[in-house]
Design a protein around this motif. Sequence first.
Motif, short mmCIF file in Angstrom:
data_model
loop_
_atom_site.label_atom_id
_atom_site.label_comp_id
_atom_site.label_asym_id
_atom_site.label_seq_id
_atom_site.Cartn_x
_atom_site.Cartn_y
_atom_site.Cartn_z
N ALA A 1 26.05 33.74 42.78
CA ALA A 1 26.93 34.60 42.98
C ALA A 1 28.08 34.55 41.75
N GLY A 2 28.24 33.20 41.38
CA GLY A 2 28.79 32.78 40.19
C GLY A 2 28.38 33.51 38.91
N THR A 3 27.10 33.49 38.87
CA THR A 3 26.32 34.10 37.84
C THR A 3 26.76 35.74 37.70
N ALA A 4 26.74 36.47 39.09
CA ALA A 4 27.06 37.62 39.09
C ALA A 4 28.65 37.90 38.83
N VAL A 5 29.43 37.24 39.31
CA VAL A 5 30.94 37.09 38.98
C VAL A 5 30.86 37.39 37.32
N ILE A 6 30.39 36.39 36.45
CA ILE A 6 30.41 36.59 34.92
C ILE A 6 29.64 37.74 34.72
N THR A 7 28.71 38.04 34.88
CA THR A 7 28.00 39.30 34.40
C THR A 7 28.61 40.55 34.73
N THR A 8 29.17 40.72 35.94
CA THR A 8 29.72 41.85 36.44
C THR A 8 30.99 41.87 35.39
N GLY A 9 31.76 40.83 35.04
CA GLY A 9 32.86 40.69 33.99
C GLY A 9 32.70 41.01 32.97
N LEU A 10 31.38 41.03 32.40
CA LEU A 10 30.99 41.39 30.97
C LEU A 10 30.66 43.05 31.09
N VAL A 11 30.15 43.49 32.19
CA VAL A 11 29.97 44.91 32.38
C VAL A 11 31.24 45.48 32.32
N VAL A 12 32.30 45.03 33.29
CA VAL A 12 33.57 45.72 33.49
C VAL A 12 34.28 45.48 32.09
N PHE A 13 34.25 44.62 31.11
CA PHE A 13 34.79 44.63 29.92
C PHE A 13 34.40 45.64 29.01
N LEU A 14 33.03 45.95 29.02
CA LEU A 14 32.49 46.90 28.14
C LEU A 14 32.79 48.36 28.66
N MET A 15 32.82 48.52 29.91
CA MET A 15 33.01 49.89 30.60
C MET A 15 34.48 50.24 30.16
N LYS A 16 35.31 49.29 30.19
CA LYS A 16 36.75 49.57 30.17
C LYS A 16 36.92 50.16 28.57
N ARG A 17 36.12 49.67 27.64
CA ARG A 17 36.25 49.88 26.27
C ARG A 17 35.57 51.11 25.84
N ARG A 18 34.49 51.53 26.41
CA ARG A 18 33.35 52.57 26.02
C ARG A 18 34.09 53.87 25.49
N ARG A 19 35.09 54.31 26.26
CA ARG A 19 35.82 55.59 25.74
C ARG A 19 36.29 55.49 24.47
N LYS A 20 37.13 54.30 24.18
CA LYS A 20 37.93 54.56 22.82
C LYS A 20 36.93 53.54 21.89
N SER A 21 36.09 52.81 22.10
CA SER A 21 35.40 52.07 21.30
C SER A 21 33.87 52.11 21.16
N GLY A 22 33.34 52.97 22.00
CA GLY A 22 31.77 53.30 22.02
C GLY A 22 31.06 53.59 21.02
N HIS A 23 31.91 54.11 19.95
CA HIS A 23 31.21 54.71 18.89
C HIS A 23 31.33 53.62 17.61
N LEU A 24 31.87 52.38 17.84
CA LEU A 24 31.83 51.43 16.86
C LEU A 24 30.60 50.46 16.98
N VAL A 25 30.31 50.12 15.74
CA VAL A 25 29.08 49.18 15.72
C VAL A 25 29.27 48.09 16.46
#
Length: 499
Positions: free
Chosen positions: A348-372
């Motif tokens: 569950a702790g691993t899931a907390v960290i990995t879902t946090g990684l996914v949320v971090f990317l999803m929040k920034r995809r619209r503005k930064s998704g085109h950046l390398v």
Amino acid sequence: MRQTEREGPRETLRTRMGWLHGWVGFLCGLCLACIFATGTLTVFDTELTRWMQPEINVNTYVAPTDTALREAARIVRSQQAQGISAFLNLPSHRFPVLQVLHYNGHEFTGDILDPRSGALIQARETAGGKFFYDFHYTLRSADIGGVRIVNILGVGLLVAVVSGIVIHLRALLPDLVMLRLSVPPLRSWLDGHLLAGVLFLPFMIMCAYTGVLVHADRLFPAQSAAAHHHGGPGHHGHGHGQPPPDAAALLPVPPLGPLLAQARENMQGRDCGFILFAADRITISASDAAGPYMSRDHVDFSLPDGRLLATTLNQGRVATTMQLVRGLHYARFAPPGLRWLYFISGMAGTAVITTGLVVFLMKRRRKSGHLVAFRLAEGVTISVTAGLPLSMLVYLWANRLLPPALPGRDMWEIDLFFTAWGLCLLHGMGRALTRHAASGWREQLGGIGVLGCGLPLLDILTAPGAWGACPSLHAAVGGVSLLAGSVALYAARRVGRVA
């Protein structure tokens, strides 16, 4: 107006904590996910080692006979005469064989003996579950630098946890009550991250805090150098053990059975864990599983007469506190039920960290998704979230598919693990850079599904006798891998909601 003035500083604090939680959580989380995942498997590292050595046919704990102890002592002395710093690991209920071990720079490895006859068991070479333990606290680094990095990351986890509490505290209860799994992906992923984080928050704090304390001395070069050279063997030792004695000065070893009985009595009835052999004395230490207080209490006997020299019991408030900290972190004392609770909490702790990684990317995809830089970050996230468990399964498959008598096969298994992980990194980054991140997620999750669901069948085909000798162990490993594979296949079907 006053209410607005009061809320202003609060919102500023939450905004700053949100920035801290996001960036520290993401940058540290890429490594912390690996540390938590391998640490979770470390809860059952001994059982994994048994699974990876199906040739071992001793499945019930018996006290070692005098014959077996005499033969083990002879092998230890023989290896010490060759300059190998060997010691004797005693049988336990989890691993009921005698082991003559030495430190190879990463793990403790060596010969396995039947505790009844002292006969050498010809088991395949493997680092077993000890590989995950080594990776968990050193990132597979052969020097002290890896331990320091893990410690710093542990501090980063505590920072992320505290900042997360600050930003979510006000809306915590409504978010928990209104778990929104059928709303837009970002909201449901965030709710899942929050729910798992709250439920397993005490466990994550305990693991991070005790882990940092256990290795706190490694943050200071002068002290860590001394600890590195004087650390004893065992699951929480970090040095190379005692240096091998001069071969010309080796004295005969008396019968060990009576000395073990006396050592146990002097250590207040605790089981003995391992025996160190110096030139003129032997040291019998308490087992790591003797209780929640993990100590290095030991009894010294002189050679060759076996006369009692000293009993060392580490007592006092500071020593006792640190023993409890080690015991809670390593959980060597834990019965099977409590180890399963540690395992589930670790997942569950691993899931907390990995879902946090996914949320971090999803929040920034619209503005930064085109950046390398964003695409590179997503490629690395794919290789951590999906590539690491895929590589773990490759490691287990390699154990069954490599020839048992292959020279250096333990390193072959480890090399295949890192090769698979490196390929996952290249694959994930390639997919992300070409704007096909969703395909990267699906393909690596699909790989987990195939290998995870196929592992029980592979185990039955390649080690049928081991299933008959220890069915519960093989059923547990097969069941967990099957569950992981099934979850990965389900996630692969819904990955379009992530990428």
